[in-house]
Design a protein around this motif. Structure first.
Motif, short mmCIF file in Angstrom:
data_model
loop_
_atom_site.label_atom_id
_atom_site.label_comp_id
_atom_site.label_asym_id
_atom_site.label_seq_id
_atom_site.Cartn_x
_atom_site.Cartn_y
_atom_site.Cartn_z
N ASP A 112 0.32 -0.80 -0.28
CA ASP A 112 -0.41 -0.09 -0.09
C ASP A 112 0.77 1.36 0.00
O ASP A 112 2.25 1.19 0.60
CB ASP A 112 -0.61 0.25 1.22
CG ASP A 112 -2.10 -1.02 1.01
OD1 ASP A 112 -2.30 -1.79 0.42
OD2 ASP A 112 -2.51 -1.72 2.56
N GLY A 113 0.84 1.72 -0.59
CA GLY A 113 1.24 3.78 -1.02
C GLY A 113 2.59 3.36 -1.65
O GLY A 113 3.18 4.58 -1.48
N TYR A 114 2.94 2.13 -1.99
CA TYR A 114 4.35 2.40 -2.81
C TYR A 114 4.56 3.23 -4.39
O TYR A 114 5.53 4.08 -4.20
CB TYR A 114 4.93 0.92 -2.77
CG TYR A 114 6.29 0.69 -3.40
CD1 TYR A 114 7.09 0.35 -1.81
CD2 TYR A 114 7.02 1.04 -4.66
CE1 TYR A 114 8.44 0.55 -2.65
CE2 TYR A 114 7.99 0.51 -4.46
CZ TYR A 114 8.92 0.24 -4.12
OH TYR A 114 10.19 0.07 -4.17
N VAL A 115 3.67 3.05 -4.96
CA VAL A 115 3.43 3.14 -5.90
C VAL A 115 2.81 4.94 -6.58
O VAL A 115 1.08 4.64 -6.42
CB VAL A 115 2.75 2.28 -7.41
CG1 VAL A 115 2.69 3.18 -8.60
CG2 VAL A 115 3.64 1.12 -7.21
N ASP A 116 3.07 5.56 -6.32
CA ASP A 116 2.02 7.28 -6.46
C ASP A 116 1.32 6.82 -7.77
O ASP A 116 0.92 6.31 -8.66
CB ASP A 116 3.26 7.95 -6.85
CG ASP A 116 4.00 8.07 -7.77
OD1 ASP A 116 3.85 8.74 -8.98
OD2 ASP A 116 4.97 7.21 -7.83
N ASP A 117 0.35 8.19 -8.07
CA ASP A 117 -0.49 7.83 -9.17
C ASP A 117 0.11 8.62 -10.46
O ASP A 117 -0.62 8.28 -11.50
CB ASP A 117 -1.53 8.42 -8.67
CG ASP A 117 -1.78 10.11 -8.37
OD1 ASP A 117 -0.20 10.63 -8.81
OD2 ASP A 117 -2.31 10.54 -8.30
N GLN A 118 1.15 8.33 -10.42
CA GLN A 118 1.94 9.28 -11.58
C GLN A 118 3.18 8.32 -12.34
O GLN A 118 4.26 8.07 -13.33
CB GLN A 118 2.59 10.78 -11.33
CG GLN A 118 1.60 12.12 -11.53
CD GLN A 118 1.54 13.18 -11.06
OE1 GLN A 118 2.56 13.22 -11.43
NE2 GLN A 118 0.93 13.90 -10.64
N GLY A 119 3.65 7.21 -11.11
CA GLY A 119 4.21 6.05 -11.30
C GLY A 119 5.78 6.97 -11.22
O GLY A 119 6.70 6.15 -11.71
N LYS A 120 5.77 7.97 -10.78
CA LYS A 120 7.37 8.09 -9.84
C LYS A 120 8.55 7.88 -9.52
O LYS A 120 8.96 7.48 -9.20
CB LYS A 120 7.12 9.96 -9.66
CG LYS A 120 6.65 11.01 -10.32
CD LYS A 120 6.39 12.39 -9.51
CE LYS A 120 5.85 13.79 -10.03
NZ LYS A 120 5.84 14.88 -9.79
N VAL A 121 7.55 6.86 -8.85
CA VAL A 121 8.50 6.05 -7.78
C VAL A 121 9.55 5.11 -8.75
O VAL A 121 10.46 4.63 -8.19
CB VAL A 121 7.50 4.79 -7.85
CG1 VAL A 121 6.78 4.01 -8.83
CG2 VAL A 121 8.00 3.27 -6.90
N LEU A 122 9.59 4.89 -9.93
CA LEU A 122 10.65 4.84 -10.69
C LEU A 122 11.65 4.91 -11.03
O LEU A 122 12.92 4.84 -11.58
CB LEU A 122 9.88 4.57 -12.16
CG LEU A 122 8.69 3.54 -12.55
CD1 LEU A 122 8.06 3.52 -13.94
CD2 LEU A 122 9.33 2.08 -12.75
N THR A 123 11.29 6.60 -10.47
CA THR A 123 13.09 7.53 -10.37
C THR A 123 13.32 7.63 -8.59
O THR A 123 14.24 8.20 -8.47
CB THR A 123 12.57 8.79 -11.00
OG1 THR A 123 11.51 9.00 -10.99
CG2 THR A 123 12.88 7.89 -13.00
N ASP A 124 12.04 8.18 -8.44
CA ASP A 124 12.22 8.63 -6.84
C ASP A 124 12.19 7.70 -5.39
O ASP A 124 12.20 7.94 -4.57
CB ASP A 124 10.67 9.58 -6.15
CG ASP A 124 10.56 11.00 -7.67
OD1 ASP A 124 11.88 10.88 -8.67
OD2 ASP A 124 9.58 11.36 -7.49
#
Length: 250
Positions: A112-124
Motif C-alpha cells: 500500500d502507498g508504494y506506487v504513486d498515481d504518476q509512476g514517479k516511484v520508478l525514479t524517486d
C-alpha cells in the motif's frame, strides 16, 4: 417396443436439456484474461449447456502450441499480430477475427502507498527488482518496455528487470514480494473498479501501442457449434459487462 422400454425412453427424453445438443471446445486464452474468461465461461456454460476447457499462457507460447497441433478451437490472444499470422498460415478461419478487449497496463506493487498515481516511484524510490512479462512473447511485456522507453528509463532500469514467462508469472513475482513492483495487466489487480490490494499507476494509453486483444476461430473449431456460440457470446452485452468490469476497453 415393450412397455418397460417405452417408459425408460420417455424418462430419458424428459431429462434431455432444452438447450439442444451440447458440444465441447478447447480454448487458448492469454494469461491476462484469466479472471474475466473464467467468469464468462461460467455464464456461457450455464446459458448454453456447452462445455469449455480453458488453457492459459502467453500468446507466443499458445501460438507455438497451435502450430504444433494443439486441439484448440479458439484463440483469445493478448495482441492482434498472432491471430493475423495464424490466419495467414491457414490455421485460422478467415473473416472470424475481431477485437474482444483492449488491455490496460498498470505499474503495481503489493505494498500500500508504494506506487504513486504518476509512476514517479520508478525514479524517486529505491527498488531492486522491476518485473515485466517477456517482451518477446507477451504483449504486456512489450507494452511495458515501450512505456519505459517513453519515460527514458529503458537503459537505467535494465539491470533491475526480472522477466516472467507470461503476465501471470509476472504478477506472481510482485504479489509474492520477490519484486517490489512490476508492470501487469489491470485486470489482475482490479475489483469493483478499484485496485483491490497494494498500490498502482494506470499507465496512460499514449505511452505504448494499443494492446488490442483479438479473438480467432481456429480451423479445428470451424465446424463446432460451441465455438461459434462462444465467439458470439463474447460480443454480447453480458460478456461486455464482465470485460469492462475487469478494466478492459472494447
Amino acid at each position: 417396443m415393450n412397455r418397460t422400454r417405452m417408459t425408460l425412453v420417455a424418462a430419458l427424453a424428459a431429462l434431455t436439456p432444452l438447450t439442444g445438443h451440447a458440444d465441447e471446445i478447447q480454448v487458448a486464452v492469454a494469461s491476462n484474461f484469466t479472471s474475466p474468461m473464467r467468469v464468462i465461461t461460467e455464464k456461457f456454460e450455464r446459458d448454453t449447456g456447452h462445455k469449455v476447457l480453458l488453457s492459459f499462457g502467453s500468446t507466443g507460447k499458445l501460438y507455438a502450441q497451435i502450430r504444433n497441433g494443439a486441439p484448440f478451437s479458439i484463440l483469445l490472444a493478448a495482441d492482434e499480430q498472432i491471430p493475423v499470422r495464424l490466419e495467414d498460415e491457414g490455421l485460422g478461419v478467415a473473416g472470424s477475427r475481431f477485437t474482444y478487449a483492449i488491455g490496460t497496463l498498470v505499474l503495481w506493487s503489493a505494498n500500500d502507498g508504494y506506487v504513486d498515481d504518476q509512476g514517479k516511484v520508478l525514479t524517486d524510490q529505491p527498488y531492486r527488482h522491476l518485473a515485466i512479462a517477456n517482451p518477446k512473447t507477451a504483449p504486456y511485456g512489450a507494452a511495458a518496455m515501450a512505456t519505459l522507453t517513453k519515460l527514458g528509463l529503458a537503459d537505467s532500469v535494465r539491470g533491475k528487470l526480472v522477466q516472467g514467462e507470461n503476465i501471470a508469472q509476472t504478477h506472481q513475482f510482485v504479489a509474492s514480494g520477490n519484486a517490489e513492483l512490476g508492470f501487469v495487466a489491470l485486470s489482475q489487480v482490479i475489483e469493483s473498479g478499484e485496485i483491490r490490494q497494494g498500490s498502482g499507476w494506470v499507465v496512460p494509453a499514449t505511452y505504448h501501442p494499443p494492446i488490442r486483444q483479438d479473438a480467432l476461430l481456429l480451423t479445428k473449431g470451424r465446424d463446432n457449434p460451441a465455438a461459434h456460440a462462444l465467439l458470439d457470446y463474447l460480443r454480447s452485452a453480458e460478456a461486455t459487462e464482465v470485460i469492462n468490469a475487469y478494466g478492459y476497453g472494447r
